[in-house]
Design a protein around this motif. Sequence first.
Motif, PDB file in Angstrom:
ATOM      1  N   SER A 158     -42.452  93.012  17.869  1.00 51.67           N
ATOM      2  CA  SER A 158     -41.540  93.628  18.827  1.00 51.67           C
ATOM      3  C   SER A 158     -42.080  93.603  20.253  1.00 51.67           C
ATOM      4  O   SER A 158     -41.475  94.181  21.159  1.00 51.67           O
ATOM      5  CB  SER A 158     -41.272  95.098  18.432  1.00 51.67           C
ATOM      6  N   SER A 159     -43.192  92.932  20.469  1.00 52.82           N
ATOM      7  CA  SER A 159     -43.816  92.940  21.801  1.00 52.82           C
ATOM      8  C   SER A 159     -42.916  92.310  22.864  1.00 52.82           C
ATOM      9  O   SER A 159     -43.005  92.645  24.042  1.00 52.82           O
ATOM     10  CB  SER A 159     -45.160  92.215  21.756  1.00 52.82           C
ATOM     11  N   HIS A 160     -42.037  91.382  22.427  1.00 52.15           N
ATOM     12  CA  HIS A 160     -41.152  90.710  23.385  1.00 52.15           C
ATOM     13  C   HIS A 160     -40.138  91.667  24.000  1.00 52.15           C
ATOM     14  O   HIS A 160     -39.525  91.365  25.031  1.00 52.15           O
ATOM     15  CB  HIS A 160     -40.395  89.582  22.683  1.00 52.15           C
ATOM     16  N   LEU A 161     -39.932  92.833  23.412  1.00 47.57           N
ATOM     17  CA  LEU A 161     -38.891  93.739  23.878  1.00 47.57           C
ATOM     18  C   LEU A 161     -39.154  94.290  25.281  1.00 47.57           C
ATOM     19  O   LEU A 161     -38.228  94.691  25.974  1.00 47.57           O
ATOM     20  CB  LEU A 161     -38.742  94.915  22.905  1.00 47.57           C
ATOM     21  N   VAL A 162     -40.424  94.313  25.712  1.00 47.67           N
ATOM     22  CA  VAL A 162     -40.721  94.907  27.024  1.00 47.67           C
ATOM     23  C   VAL A 162     -40.094  94.102  28.156  1.00 47.67           C
ATOM     24  O   VAL A 162     -39.835  94.646  29.239  1.00 47.67           O
ATOM     25  CB  VAL A 162     -42.246  95.045  27.254  1.00 47.67           C
ATOM     26  N   ASN A 163     -39.854  92.811  27.934  1.00 42.99           N
ATOM     27  CA  ASN A 163     -39.236  91.980  28.965  1.00 42.99           C
ATOM     28  C   ASN A 163     -37.859  91.470  28.550  1.00 42.99           C
ATOM     29  O   ASN A 163     -37.358  90.492  29.098  1.00 42.99           O
ATOM     30  CB  ASN A 163     -40.144  90.790  29.308  1.00 42.99           C
TER      31      ASN A 163
END
Length: 434
Positions: free
Chosen positions: A51-56
Amino acid sequence: MSTKIKWRKPKKIRSDVIATAKATGHTLQFWHALLVGDELTVISITDEPESSHLVNAIYDTSDIEEWMNYRLNYRSLRLWSLTYEQELTTPLHIAAGRGFADCLRHLLRREADVTLSPGGTTALHEACEGGHGECARLLLSYGANANAVNEDGLMPLHVCTSPESLECAKHLLQFGAAANGRSLEEDDTPLHVAARHGLLDHVDLYLRYGAEVEKQNDEGQTPLNAACSEPQAPEDRERYLRVCRMLLRAGADVHTEDRDNQTPLHMACKQVNPDVVELLLRRGASVNCMCYSGDAPMHNVLKATAYKSRNQPERVVRALLNHGSIRVWPGALAKVLKYCCTSPRTIEVLLNSYDRLKITDAWSEAVPPDVFQEHRQFYESLFALKQTPRSLQHLARCKLRLLLEGRVHEAVPKLGLPTFLQNYLLLDFRDYVH
């Protein structure tokens, strides 16, 4: 009066495809956590590798119901439709715009991109517009551009329009924001914006950072012109008075005209701000200068009296007359009475500047029956003069004012007269004429 049509810069048409978010179970949960500032949920989701991609992530919220149906990983943006406006945002924008500093801090630590502006504005603009100082500081410390320009041509300082945004403005200037930066459409500086909104602390801040007090915008307005041009409720007059006083102390010129040849005095009279009018007159403002349309300050206040009677237009008229303002042509007094009759004190002070009046039937016809009944004592005293000359006391007043010409305001206090006589010579209000 000149008329200028402004064209808004069209939004750039895009044909690319933007990922809103991967279709994982965390997508909607992450969205809701951002909206309410749920810091713990934001941390737990962004800590998971998948889910790290969610910040951008860039979210298209123009149709939230459609967006929440995230069976597809990607969706095309219909930007060619004239009736379909995209509202694009990011987690940073949401956290910054809502003042969730803790959520914002965690997003930044997880390498959220401070340069993203999918909807035409940056997260820094959102923080400043909302007056969230800590969010602005965080974004700036992580590399946000203090002079970034949004789709409306505004830098972050230009959207600091509330008292709560003072801390944002301080952080912006500390991180290199241009104190004299210009907006693309109006050519406003931050000082123009602060003066227009009556933000005394902002004005003081910008002046200390070198803001130029005589910069003119696209309409030819200086910050002083801008402050005087703003419509003001009676409860806001003190703020604008203090702003104008500060600008004058910093060197603002009371004679600077805008593109329509209107001075700050013209605008203060149009907005019926007696405190600012008196301040400008004390600073030497020209009481009889004409604007492009041929109006003097006196014309401006009389035109506004009917719908700004709460602002004490009688004080403005009195101040102008005591500083040597031109008067209304006697043949037009009936017309003035028609439009200003709801403010009898304005009528009183204006008529007391004439040694004689030719009252006709048109005068009584100009005052509606309900207005006459509300101010019966005054209008009965006025219409009684139809068959009676003015009093000797009044004639003596007119003679002395004529001899003093435009020096009444400074000469009368030096005559050593009793206070009640000084007030009488300076056209004090009695609520009747004699």
